[in-house]
Design an enzyme around this catalytic site. Structure first.
Site, PDB file in Angstrom:
ATOM      1  N   GLY A   1      58.025  40.403  15.934  1.00 22.01           N
ATOM      2  CA  GLY A   1      57.076  41.401  16.410  1.00 22.01           C
ATOM      3  C   GLY A   1      57.290  42.683  15.631  1.00 22.01           C
ATOM      4  O   GLY A   1      58.263  42.800  14.884  1.00 22.01           O
ATOM      5  N   PRO A   2      56.408  43.667  15.794  1.00 22.00           N
ATOM      6  CA  PRO A   2      56.575  44.925  15.072  1.00 22.00           C
ATOM      7  C   PRO A   2      57.736  45.738  15.639  1.00 22.00           C
ATOM      8  O   PRO A   2      58.364  45.347  16.619  1.00 22.00           O
ATOM      9  CB  PRO A   2      55.233  45.642  15.304  1.00 22.00           C
ATOM     10  N   MET A   3      58.018  46.857  14.994  1.00 26.24           N
ATOM     11  CA  MET A   3      59.073  47.735  15.490  1.00 26.24           C
ATOM     12  C   MET A   3      58.704  48.189  16.905  1.00 26.24           C
ATOM     13  O   MET A   3      57.533  48.257  17.255  1.00 26.24           O
ATOM     14  CB  MET A   3      59.193  48.966  14.590  1.00 26.24           C
ATOM     15  N   ASP A   4      59.718  48.499  17.675  1.00 27.01           N
ATOM     16  CA  ASP A   4      59.504  49.067  19.017  1.00 27.01           C
ATOM     17  C   ASP A   4      58.888  48.098  20.007  1.00 27.01           C
ATOM     18  O   ASP A   4      58.435  48.512  21.068  1.00 27.01           O
ATOM     19  CB  ASP A   4      58.589  50.310  18.961  1.00 27.01           C
TER      20      ASP A   4
ATOM     21  N   LYS B   1      62.285  43.815  20.667  1.00 27.65           N
ATOM     22  CA  LYS B   1      62.990  42.620  20.177  1.00 27.65           C
ATOM     23  C   LYS B   1      64.461  42.621  20.567  1.00 27.65           C
ATOM     24  O   LYS B   1      64.991  41.614  21.025  1.00 27.65           O
ATOM     25  CB  LYS B   1      62.903  42.539  18.642  1.00 27.65           C
TER      26      LYS B   1
ATOM     27  N   ASP C   1      70.098  39.197  15.676  1.00 26.92           N
ATOM     28  CA  ASP C   1      69.142  40.306  15.733  1.00 26.92           C
ATOM     29  C   ASP C   1      68.905  40.845  14.330  1.00 26.92           C
ATOM     30  O   ASP C   1      69.744  40.685  13.444  1.00 26.92           O
ATOM     31  CB  ASP C   1      69.693  41.405  16.661  1.00 26.92           C
ATOM     32  N   GLU C   2      67.771  41.489  14.134  1.00 33.77           N
ATOM     33  CA  GLU C   2      67.389  42.060  12.834  1.00 33.77           C
ATOM     34  C   GLU C   2      67.426  41.013  11.729  1.00 33.77           C
ATOM     35  O   GLU C   2      67.812  41.275  10.605  1.00 33.77           O
ATOM     36  CB  GLU C   2      68.306  43.241  12.465  1.00 33.77           C
TER      37      GLU C   2
END
Ligand SMILES: [Zn+2]
Length: 207
Positions: free
Chosen positions: A16-19, A22, A93-94
Site C-alpha cells: 500500500g502507499p505510505m501512511d 502497513k 517490514d519495509e
C-alpha cells in the site's frame, strides 16, 4: 492425502502507499500470531526511526532485526533455531527496500524451511515505478493483498501514489530511496496523492 503437507507455509505480500498503516498491520499480525502461541521474528530496513525496530505513526514499536546487504534471512532463522528459539514465521517490514536476494531467501524459507513469511511494503517509488523487491514479491508471492486502510489525497480521492516533494514541488528524478518524512518541514518529504494529482503534480491548496 494428496501429498501436500498439513501446514503449507506461504509467502504473502501486503502492499500500500505510505501512511496506509502497513507497519501497524505488521505489528498487529505479529501480536495475533503470538497470541496463538506461534513465534516469529520481525525484520525491517531503513525504518523512519533509523534504529533496528519497527515503529508506526500511531506510536507502536517493536524490536526488529535490521536487514543488511550481508544478512541472509535463512541464516537468521537457522541461527535462532540453533539457539533453541522457535521461528514459525517472519514479518518483513519495509520489504520494498530489501535486496532481490532477500526475496529469494523468503521463498526458500517458505518452500524448504516451512516458515511463513509475511512481507509488508510499498509497491511503487516516487516515480510511480515498482521497487525491484516489490516486483519480485508480486512475481513470487503465494498471495498478494492491497492494504485497505484508506489514505486520501488532499482532494478526497483515494491516495494511490507516493510523491516526493522537494522545496514544495513534486520531483520525478533522483535516487530511488531518499529518506524523508511525511511532515511538511523536512527538506525532502513524501505526500500520498491520487493518480490525477500525482500526474499533474498538484499538491493542493495547502502547499
Ligand atoms: Zn487528488
Amino acid at each position: 492425502m494428496n501429498g501436500r503437507p498439513l501446514h503449507a507455509a506461504a509467502l504473502k505480500f501486503f502492499w500500500g502507499p505510505m501512511d496506509c498503516g502497513k507497519s501497524t498491520m505488521a505489528l498487529q499480525m505479529n501480536y495475533n500470531h503470538a497470541r496463538q502461541g506461534r513465534r516469529g521474528l520481525v525484520t525491517t530496513r531503513i525504518d523512519r526511526s533509523l534504529g533496528p525496530q519497527v515503529t508506526t505513526r500511531i506510536g507502536l514499536a517493536h524490536s526488529a532485526v535490521e536487514v543488511t546487504d550481508e544478512l541472509d534471512l535463512r541464516d537468521l532463522v537457522r541461527d535462532a533455531w540453533a539457539e533453541g528459539v522457535r521461528v514459525d514465521y517472519l514479518i518483513c517490514d519495509e520489504a520494498s527496500f530489501y535486496d532481490l536476494a532477500h526475496i529469494e531467501q523468503m521463498a526458500d524459507l517458505v518452500d524448504n524451511f516451512d516458515v511463513d513469511v509475511y512481507a509488508f511494503g510499498l509497491a511503487t517509488d516516487f516515480r510511480s515505478c515498482l521497487f525491484p523487491a516489490a516486483q519480485r514479491l508480486f512475481e513470487l508471492a503465494d498471495e498478494v493483498a492491497r492494504i485497505q486502510v484508506e489514505v486520501l489525497c488532499w482532494c478526497g480521492r483515494e491516495g494511490r501514489l507516493n510523491a516526493r516533494v522537494v522545496e514544495g514541488r513534486v520531483v520525478r528524478e533522483g535516487e530511488q530511496v531518499v529518506i524523508g518524512d511525511t511532515v511538511d518541514t523536512a527538506d525532502v518529504r513524501y505526500q500520498v496523492l491520487c493518480r490525477r494529482h500525482y500526474r499533474s503534480g498538484d499538491l493542493g491548496p495547502r502547499a
